[in-house]
Design an enzyme around this catalytic site. Structure first.
Site, PDB file in Angstrom:
ATOM      1  N   GLY A 151       8.377   3.628   0.028  1.00  0.00           N
ATOM      2  CA  GLY A 151       9.229   4.673   0.575  1.00  0.00           C
ATOM      3  C   GLY A 151      10.659   4.495   0.116  1.00  0.00           C
ATOM      4  N   GLY A 152      11.501   5.449   0.469  1.00  0.00           N
ATOM      5  CA  GLY A 152      12.887   5.377   0.044  1.00  0.00           C
ATOM      6  C   GLY A 152      13.651   4.252   0.692  1.00  0.00           C
ATOM      7  N   MET A 153      13.257   3.883   1.926  1.00  0.00           N
ATOM      8  CA  MET A 153      14.017   2.882   2.647  1.00  0.00           C
ATOM      9  C   MET A 153      13.199   1.653   3.000  1.00  0.00           C
ATOM     10  SD  MET A 153      15.507   3.838   6.370  1.00  0.00           S
ATOM     11  CE  MET A 153      14.606   3.246   7.769  1.00  0.00           C
ATOM     12  N   ASP A 206       9.560  15.351   9.528  1.00  0.00           N
ATOM     13  CA  ASP A 206       8.985  15.147   8.199  1.00  0.00           C
ATOM     14  C   ASP A 206       7.478  15.378   8.246  1.00  0.00           C
ATOM     15  OD1 ASP A 206       9.064  14.633   5.506  1.00  0.00           O
ATOM     16  OD2 ASP A 206       8.917  12.462   5.719  1.00  0.00           O
ATOM     17  N   LYS A 226       5.632  -2.282   7.876  1.00  0.00           N
ATOM     18  CA  LYS A 226       6.698  -1.591   7.141  1.00  0.00           C
ATOM     19  C   LYS A 226       7.912  -2.514   7.099  1.00  0.00           C
ATOM     20  CE  LYS A 226       7.391   2.835   7.642  1.00  0.00           C
ATOM     21  NZ  LYS A 226       7.804   4.162   8.166  1.00  0.00           N
ATOM     22  N   ILE A 268       0.813  -1.220   0.000  1.00  0.00           N
ATOM     23  CA  ILE A 268       0.000   0.000   0.000  1.00  0.00           C
ATOM     24  C   ILE A 268       0.845   1.267   0.000  1.00  0.00           C
ATOM     25  CG2 ILE A 268      -1.988  -1.090   1.107  1.00  0.00           C
ATOM     26  CD1 ILE A 268      -1.048   0.003   3.764  1.00  0.00           C
ATOM     27  N   VAL A 314       5.537  -0.431   2.556  1.00  0.00           N
ATOM     28  CA  VAL A 314       4.469  -0.636   3.530  1.00  0.00           C
ATOM     29  C   VAL A 314       3.418  -1.555   2.932  1.00  0.00           C
ATOM     30  CG1 VAL A 314       2.768   0.461   5.027  1.00  0.00           C
ATOM     31  CG2 VAL A 314       4.890   1.659   4.469  1.00  0.00           C
TER      32      VAL A 314
END
Length: 762
Positions: free
Chosen positions: A22-24, A136, A42, A19, A27
């Protein structure tokens, strides 16, 4: 297909679908078989599991967010580490992001905006009190339920305050449209950086636009550091003067000029809710004073280059291409200047005439200005090295490749970089073939010919709605879930389609849509003439209910659940009694176990200044000890939260006990409504309780000798304490060694309780 789909983590979390990307980490939505609920998982990307730096960041994230427990923060449920994967399990939020909501609604009114922003600030205040900075904060990281409840998520780049003091780097983290000036320049950050980001979000909610917005991240970063945005009231005249003051104070360039805490900003917002005409009268160092004729101080405007120098659009300017001898300086004209440009007449010579008619003789491109512009660029994320190595073609700062087309970047940096695709394309919000990750952070000093690994977007994750008409409901659900969609089932009577078969599907079969969407199937309940009146068996015993339903032609199943009804009594049924129900339907009756259903209610305690020591909190319900929260170090914290478990409506008493002396004192009494998950304060005196167990440090002063002697020590218990602890029979030794500064008596407990805003019942 994603290889993680279908994987069972720790024997309980079944991965269903991805869903988020992300960069790292990616999820996933998963099903927790142990608890029978959906969760979000995650998972750290494989390429980082053997990278010590990224692994440490992942562990830090796990440690940080697991400490947070607040109604407005996405709750971390579990953290897992094994040989193949590192993952965090969080509560699954069935809602939309604040970014999606802004795109749907445009700008919001003050009432709705204040309701949302207060919740965001409560979440951040809770984190800040525990030394955790989000760093963030942006609409994409804020989830919203249909009822307007907010939950802040993704504290993934949060760092502990003490870690920031040791390892602050020049790397800019977070979305550039919302980061603070100190983040943009790579300086050390604290809670006021989050306050700045909230101010930007508040600006966007009320005006419908971001204060600084171009396609190029570097340009936006420069604006955050140096530009002055258009005042919100110039965009939306419905914004009051006081509300504009709140926004401007939150987004001051200097952190010391902003709100110092989230609570300070909440207080001002509450003031404006109660008195919409209130004006604070704040002075702003980052914003010029407004005058009656709208004049401001003289503004220096950079001229267009008069040579054949390369003209670059903002979207094409990047770290690698910047050349102070060629680049046009237009990127440094702030938003206020752009507004003024419309009313300025710039002749061929350096003379300009302002709106007020005052002629200003200004050198528009002085040597000092050029040096200043170069310095600004150099400051951002350690770009000084870029200037130092200007004459060394073998080194340069790594450019930002993310959000750009892969083929375009390969062509643009041919001979400078080797850009290599790593792994399979991933689904993301970016169009196909867009770079979504780079292995070397932008701004890092690299050598010519360096190889950088990138991940490529596969576009949005879409699927086709399958054909399910005429299938059984179970078959239809299985096929639609396999296509990646959630299913909503509607049961209706139908004279043609037989019982439990699918009549139709919406959207229609063959529709391509994102897998985050939902598919509705309409299932036949059979002919209405076949239906009968289902008996109402609520209040009957289990055996009697089963007999009545059987005689009426229905087959029933029994599920036992906690309820206040007597043990063995039916307290609910899945189809309402006295309604038309087909005898083929599965009837479920819910039978009480005789135990009251329990619920967890978040509870927050606020500490006064100079509170210290390790304590245990004791929770009593109707004078019975039901819960202990042990060995909590309160020094340096302003509040502490934990869940209190109970049922129905109960009176709760909370005590604090020193683990050193064993002395205990009552903090307060509360009315809890566990069904509604809320509570109210009857009376509370945290300071008095901590003083009673010697958990407040003496106040340090150099003027103690010149002031009047302190009043005699208290010889009786504070009003809220039901029993006088033994420490009250004599003056605490700390009072005789270091007399307090004030000689005025302490205010009564009720005044202190009233002055502390309750985060749950507000």
């Amino acid at each position: 297909m994603d290889k993680n789909i279908g994987v069972m983590l720790d024997g309980r979390y079944e991965i269903k679908k991805r869903i988020g990307v992300g960069g790292m980490a990616d999820v996933y939505r998963a099903y927790d078989r142990s608890e029978g609920r959906d969760v979000a998982v995650k998972i750290l990307k494989n390429e980082y599991t053997k990278n010590d730096e990224f692994l440490q960041r992942f562990k830090n994230e796990s440690k940080a967010v697991s400490m947070l427990s607040h109604p407005n923060i996405v709750k971390v449920l579990d953290v897992g580490y094994n040989e193949e994967m590192r993952f965090i399990v969080m509560e699954y939020i069935d809602g939309i992001t604040l970014k999606d909501y802004i795109e749907m609604k445009g700008r919001l009114d003050w009432n709705e905006t204040s309701h949302l922003v207060i919740q965001i600030l409560r979440a951040l205040g809770h984190a800040h009190d525990r030394g955790i900075i989000h760093r963030d904060v942006k609409p994409q990281n804020i989830m919203m339920f249909e009822d307007g409840t907010i939950k802040v998520m993704d504290f993934g780049i949060a760092k502990f305050t003490y870690e920031l003091g040791i390892t602050a780097t020049a790397q800019t983290i977070g979305s550039v449209h919302y980061i603070s000036p100190e983040q943009a320049s790579g300086k050390m950050t604290d809670g006021t950086s989050d306050i700045y980001s909230v101010g930007i979000v508040l600006y966007e909610l009320l005006t419908g636009r971001k204060p600084f917005d171009t396609e190029n991240p570097l340009t936006v970063a420069l604006m955050q550091m140096n530009d002055i945005p258009v005042r919100p009231r110039s965009i939306n005249p419905d914004i009051s003067v006081g509300v504009e003051e709140i926004i401007l104070k939150a987004i001051e360039k200097n952190p010391s000029d902003r709100y110092h805490t989230a609570r300070d900003m909440i207080n001002d917002i509450e003031m404006m809710k109660n008195n919409p005409d209130h004006v604070f009268g704040y002075k702003f160092s980052s914003f010029p004073e407004e005058t009656d004729n709208n004049e401001t101080e003289d503004i220096k405007i950079h001229p267009e280059p008069d040579s054949d120098a390369v003209q670059k659009d903002e979207e094409e300017v990047d770290y690698l291409d910047y050349d102070p001898d060629e680049a046009t300086p237009n990127y440094f004209i702030d938003s206020r200047r752009r507004e003024r440009d419309k009313n300025l007449s710039v002749p061929d010579n350096p003379e300009i005439e302002t709106v007020s008619g005052n002629k200003l003789l200004t050198r528009l491109a002085t040597i000092g200005t050029v040096i200043a512009m170069i310095t600004i660029v150099a400051v951002i994320s350690g770009f000084v090295s870029k200037i130092i190595h200007k004459n060394d073609p073998s080194t340069f700062p790594m450019p930002s490749l993310i959000q750009y087309n892969y083929d375009d970047m390969v062509k643009k940096y041919s001979g400078k970089l080797i850009i290599t695709v790593e792994g399979e394309p991933v689904y993301s919000e970016y169009v196909a073939d867009t770079i979504v990750y780079q292995s070397i952070d932008a701004g890092t000093e690299i050598e010519k010919g360096t190889e950088v690994f990138v991940n490529i977007s596969n576009g949005k994750n879409t699927s086709i709605v399958p054909e399910v008409d005429g299938l059984s409901s179970a078959q239809a659900v299985e096929l639609i879930n396999a296509a990646g969609f959630d299913v909503v089932q509607n049961h209706i009577f139908n004279d043609i389609v037989e019982y439990d078969k699918v009549i139709r599907v919406s959207p229609v079969a063959g529709t391509e849509m994102e897998i985050t969407g939902k598919v509705t199937i309409y299932i036949s309940k059979g002919k209405q003439t076949d239906a009968k009146i289902l008996p109402n068996v609520v209040g009957k015993s289990k055996d009697e209910a089963l007999r009545i339903l059987k005689e009426a032609g229905y087959t029933a199943e029994v599920e036992e659940k906690d309820d206040k009804a007597p043990e063995g009594q039916v307290f609910s049924q899945n189809f309402p009694g006295d309604t038309l129900v087909n005898p083929s339907e599965k009837i479920i009756i819910y039978v009480s176990t005789g135990k009251l259903p329990t619920a967890d209610v978040p509870f927050t305690l606020t500490f006064p200044e100079r509170a210290y020591g390790v304590v245990t909190f004791k929770v009593y319900i109707d004078e019975k000890l039901v819960q202990m929260v042990e060995d909590i170090n309160i020094e340096g914290f302003t509040e502490y939260s934990f869940d209190i478990t109970g049922s129905e409506k109960q009176n709760v008493k909370v005590e604090v006990m020193s683990i050193v002396t064993g002395d205990a004192a009552v903090i307060g009494h509360y009315k809890f409504d566990f069904e509604e998950k809320k509570y109210e304060v009857i009376n509370e005196n945290m300071k008095g309780a901590l003083e009673a167990i010697k958990a407040i440090k003496p106040e340090e002063t150099t003027q103690a000798a010149t002031q009047a002697p302190p009043p005699p020590p208290v010889t009786q218990a504070p009003p809220v304490v039901t029993q006088a602890p033994p420490v009250h029979t004599a003056a605490p030794p700390v009072e005789t060694e270091a007399p307090p500064v004030e000689t005025e008596p302490e205010p009564p407990a009720a005044t202190e309780a009233e002055s502390e805003a309750d985060p749950v019942t507000e």
